[in-house]
Design an enzyme around this catalytic site. Structure first.
Site, PDB file in Angstrom:
ATOM      1  NE  ARG A  62      18.179  -4.641  56.288  1.00 41.60           N
ATOM      2  CZ  ARG A  62      17.251  -5.408  56.822  1.00 41.60           C
ATOM      3  NH1 ARG A  62      16.335  -5.947  56.071  1.00 41.60           N
ATOM      4  NH2 ARG A  62      17.248  -5.655  58.100  1.00 41.60           N
ATOM      5  CD  GLU A  99       8.780 -11.018  67.940  1.00 45.55           C
ATOM      6  OE1 GLU A  99       9.517 -10.685  66.988  1.00 45.55           O
ATOM      7  OE2 GLU A  99       8.217 -12.123  68.022  1.00 45.55           O
TER       8      GLU A  99
END
Ligand code: AMP
Length: 174
Positions: A62, A99
């Site tokens: 992106r 994460e």
């Protein structure tokens, strides 16, 4: 209406995507509208025009959407940072913690001139892990980070903390 309000309204929240507990900021609704896409690009451009940026650096996928147009408008070269194994020439790479698990990003070793003044561009500042890794990668190439521009900052995740010492900007803050 303020730029940031118009743009915030054009972004769609998708709860529990890609997993439970995450509210995903879906920018496709901003991109598909000519007026909001232009506003988003211009908001970043206006902050960095005249700042003598040699290269815009962006991360797949992106980041490319904003980085390419901004490089063109700023009269700067475009440098791509990609996931492991995508760049064909000699690379520097960096592995950083996500994460869950980890990820590796790469840049071509000859992508930047020494002391190049670079602007890093990405869509969302979340935890800051990705762009902190990018900044370390750029250090290996002796680049000078003149700015780090995001469209969106999720302030509650405190990603700026990981980018301390760099000029960070965001058009929309949540
Ligand atoms: P981070 O390394 O945590 O700052 O996040 C890196 C990238 O993950 C961002 O540039 C986004 O592309 C994506 N991302 C993280 N959180 C979100 C979110 N809530 N909505 C949309 N994209 C996100």
């Amino acid at each position: 209406m303020k730029n940031s309000n118009v743009l915030a309204k054009s972004i769609r929240d998708i709860p529990d995507f890609p997993k439970k507990g995450i509210v995903f900021k879906d920018i496709t609704t901003l991109l598909q509208n000519a007026k909001t896409y232009k506003r988003a690009i211009d908001s970043i451009y206006n902050q960095y025009k005249g700042k003598r940026i040699d290269n815009v650096v962006c991360v797949e996928a992106r980041g490319f959407i904003f980085g390419a147009v901004l490089a063109y408008k700023l009269n700067a070269g475009l440098v791509l940072i990609r996931k492991k194994g995508k760049l064909p020439y000699k690379t520097h790479s960096i592995t950083y913690a996500l994460e869950y698990g980890k990820d590796t990003l790469e840049i071509h070793q000859d992508a930047l001139q020494k002391n190049a003044r670079v602007l890093i561009v990405d869509d969302v500042l979340a935890t800051g892990g990705t762009i902190a890794a990018v900044s370390r990668l750029l250090k290996k190439l002796n680049a000078k980070i003149s700015g780090i521009a995001f469209l969106i900052e999720l302030t509650f995740l405190d990603g700026r903390e990981k980018l301390k010492g760099y000029p960070v900007s965001a058009v929309i803050k949540y």
